[in-house]
Design an enzyme around this catalytic site. Sequence first.
Site, PDB file in Angstrom:
ATOM      1  CB  SER A 109      -8.084   3.648   2.428  1.00  0.00           C
ATOM      2  OG  SER A 109      -7.295   3.060   3.435  1.00  0.00           O
TER       3      SER A 109
ATOM      4  CE  LYS B  83      -3.987   1.948   2.561  1.00  0.00           C
ATOM      5  NZ  LYS B  83      -4.802   1.848   3.786  1.00  0.00           N
TER       6      LYS B  83
ATOM      7  CB  SER C 296      -8.550   0.913   5.489  1.00  0.00           C
ATOM      8  OG  SER C 296      -9.236   2.135   5.445  1.00  0.00           O
TER       9      SER C 296
END
Lengths: 111, 499, 483
Positions: free
Chosen positions: B161, B80, B185
């Site tokens: 996210s 990420k 997330s």
Amino acid sequence: MTTIISCIPPALPSTLPVMDTKTVKKVASLARLSMTDQELESYRPKLENILKFVEQLSEVNTDGVEPLSNVVDIALTLRTDTLTDGDLQQKILANAPESTEGFFVVPKVVE
Amino acid sequence: MTQKSLTHLSITEALAGLSKKEFSAVEYTRAHIEATEQNRDLNCYITETPDIALRQAAESDARRAKGQAGLLDGVPIAIKDLFCTQGVRTTAASRILDQFVPEYESTVTSKIFAEGAVMLGKVNLDSFGMGSTTGSSAFGQTFNPWRSTTSPDVKLVPGGSSGGSSAVVAARMAPGALGTDTGGSIRQPAAFCGISGIKPTYGRCSRFGVIAYASSLDQAGVFARTVEDCALMLKSISGYDPKDSTSANKPVPDFVAGLQGGNVKRLKVGIPKEYRVEGMPQEIDESWHKGTQWLKDQGAEIVDISLPHVKYALPAYYILAPCEASSNLARYDGVRYGRRIEGKDLKETYELTRAHGFQDEVKRRIMVGTYALSAGYYDAYYVKAQKLRRLIRDDYMKAFEKCDVLLTPITPSAAFPVGQNEDDPIKMYLEDIFTISLNLAGLPGMCVPAMLNAEGLPLGLQIIGRPWDEETVLRAARGLEIAADFRALPGMLGTKMAA
Amino acid sequence: MAQIIKGRTGEWEIVIGMEVHAQVTANTKLFSGASAVFGAEPNSQVSMVDAAMPGMLPTLNAYCVEQAVRTGLGLNAEIHATSVFERKNYFYPDLPQGYQISQYLHPIVGKGKIEIDLPQGDVKEIGITRLHLEQDAGKSLHDQHPTKSFVDLNRSGCALMEIVSEPDLRGAEEAAAYLSKLRMILRYLGTCDGNMEEGSMRADVNVSVRKPGGALGTRCEIKNVNSVKAVQMAIDYESRRQVDIIEDGGTIHQETRLWDPTKGETRSMRSKEDAHDYRYFPDPDLLPLVLDNAWIASIKQTLPELPDQKKHRFMQDYGLGAYDSGVLIAERIRADFFESVAKGRDAKMAANWVLNELLGVLNKDGKNLDQSPITAAQLGGLIDLIVDNTISGKIAKDVFADMYATSKDAAKIVDEKGLKQVTDIGAIEKTVDQVIAANPDNVAAYRGGKDKLFGFFVGQVMKETGGKANPEIVNQLLKDKLK
Ligand SMILES: [Mg+2]
Ligand SMILES: [Zn+2]
């Protein structure tokens, strides 16, 4: 596709001031976010909705409840006072938009 | 082995193949690089690093030849783009950091590299982790590899996210990925993409080098396609870090050994009645019932429990997280790094820099946080939310006196079309209704794919555990995984691949 | 007294509270392992944490905590077992995080008190409100470029103790005495070097005026007051400004003002417009700081004797006056020097030689006591020679000058130069007789009542003996023979 309409009890009558454009402007300035009048206007109802939404917390009686800042059940650990860092001038400045002679450079600050 | 079959292996299977010399780390990595190239239309990556990946893979092969392989040696991982990676651009999916190259490495990424992992690149997310769709990314929306059978032309969100992380793992572009979870997330995108993901206990993994959204809620975690792979990855990223004052100096159990074949006999599984919310879609309710039955059938004891304050988790979160964010994001001022827009003076430079550098959703949360912390409202908002936070945690702690884990739905719906909910923040926030209270309470939580809905989209279930008890969470999740036997593949990969 | 201003409408009392920022003596910064030592290449003593790079986290320096506790104990203050670091949010280029990590609702040290010394030897007790730990900011240079400011973060993140006093001070002299005393205590404790020129100690002064005994007036906070002298000037200027405004029918607005040392005036700081809205909240990157009572007690055990205790002991044990004691304890090294000179000797004599002779000459040369060419042991040796009548007090001054120039022991100088005092009564009597015989007129005049001539005879005898004759014996013999 089903979207949940509401699973939250309706908010109590507002006890907090509503978001007016002047307040949005002040908050934007405090947060250092430049906003056109149009943007201020578009943010206003969204912020107001969020604030109305969170206001439902006021229906819970929290007298005598200790606020909880962090859940982690450990004590703060401390570092010994030994020199382990620094001497990185190049790396510190590597991503700077503007620098000279080891300094960061910004538009002049007038006091 | 073909490229396709290599990319369909679980990490555990791949490690076995690597150690038996059935294929090399370079071959295994190259297969994923090719899959990445073939799926660029999903917009998963902000920065691909194939050169680094191939170099690391070659190094891994050399290590393995010398018999020095680590836990994840030769396994390509997507990261990420909220984890700082030394020498590799780290953007937080923001404009302000679109050129930022850290001179340091996050603790979590250095741990996986120390175990021999290979970096495929930096994947997309909602800007600064703020969102549930990746729609707030400055690098465009990531698309879910799944499509509904009823409207196959409609592009769906991967969740967020950490939507880039879940999409690459579901699309077989990576066998595992790193994510972070502040309000759901990891778990929500895992559910939307039909894979597994775990957010460990707050304090289990170091936050050093992870770009902060809300410090008291942020926690790193992992995505993979099996519970066992999650256990393996979690083991490699966990542990005390003196550079993070909120990381706990607790022993890290062997999470893989702790799986015990997913044995849930006599495990007390709590079903919190407050999760049965008004307007909950039938399919979500069904999946929950199914999960409950699966665990019961395997010998678990089902316990009804109550979490009376959990319905306040969402509003409490939407005060606390923006408050912390408004302060955490103050450092992005265009002075020391980041894109600067010059104004007529310093104040205007700050204002233009930040207005241009932050996405709308980020600005919205900064504004809410700034307002809630400002003079006169602090007690009514921030302190009140912190009090609710304690009540919510106390509810969970009390529940754990009666049971070992909780089983709940994980999202109020399956993956939805891109663009939906975008104009209404509240509707968007409701996406996190089942996940967010865990962050407030600091608890470990895991998503396991359970079934497909009527439209052929995956639905997940959530296992919640006691603080520091990821072992039981993983074991219960493994139990669910065995019962669910979820083998469906995203539409884009062709349903014939299933089996 | 300068604590009262005479205005057109009567007398006004000046009320002052101080906020002193003292840099904690430590090797590294409050939340990072970069050096906290003053002076270096710009941005060379900066870690990624200090520069607030994305993802960086603070880790607390244990020694800075210990130093704050030590200081709190030295200020006779309560130490809080639990304290909390909070963020004070505002934007400024030398504040990299966009917030300062400070303590707000729960400081590490609570209420305390110290004594300040006033001119006539009086003392006054001043309340300490609190002491908290916080980060220092970096430094912006505004005069290097016409349109740019330069930022150096070397100081960013260094540990500061903010020490806040009660509004117990009246007038510039008391404020100056407070600052001096505070500095002295910090230096005794070794928790801050007290160097105001280098900015290790900075004062913000809160000034208000009121009718004597009336309700407190609105205060203005004056920043950038960086010497004891500036504190006095700023208070004098600001209090007069406030009286003038009120007497002209105006009102004082609470604000932050800047002391301009070149113009000698205070002026409003408009840049502080957000100052009232710092949005404090507990730093989520740091957990509450919890101190162990036993550990606090162990720090207490290691506290040195503090200035006031030492002063009282000097007065009591050595019989010194308040003034001399005050001067001797002003620096710990000075008090220690005095005590090693005084050990086993006449304390008043020791005080006299340290204060009037040694400090006098060092002061004239612009030297500190730690640069003295004469050690405490050597000065003690000189005093011993006076006391055992080896040399006279007068000769001793010459020997002292020699010691100062050469760093030699007194005994060696006396030996080499043959300065040993003559105490042989027979030898001195011979010289006395010679002098009396050589000055019959003066003898007659003395005996006739001109007592003042006695000194003339002493002088003559000393001259004949090269100053080495024991003055007491000379006096006695002359008195007997001139009867
Ligand atoms: Mg202050
Ligand atoms: Zn301060």
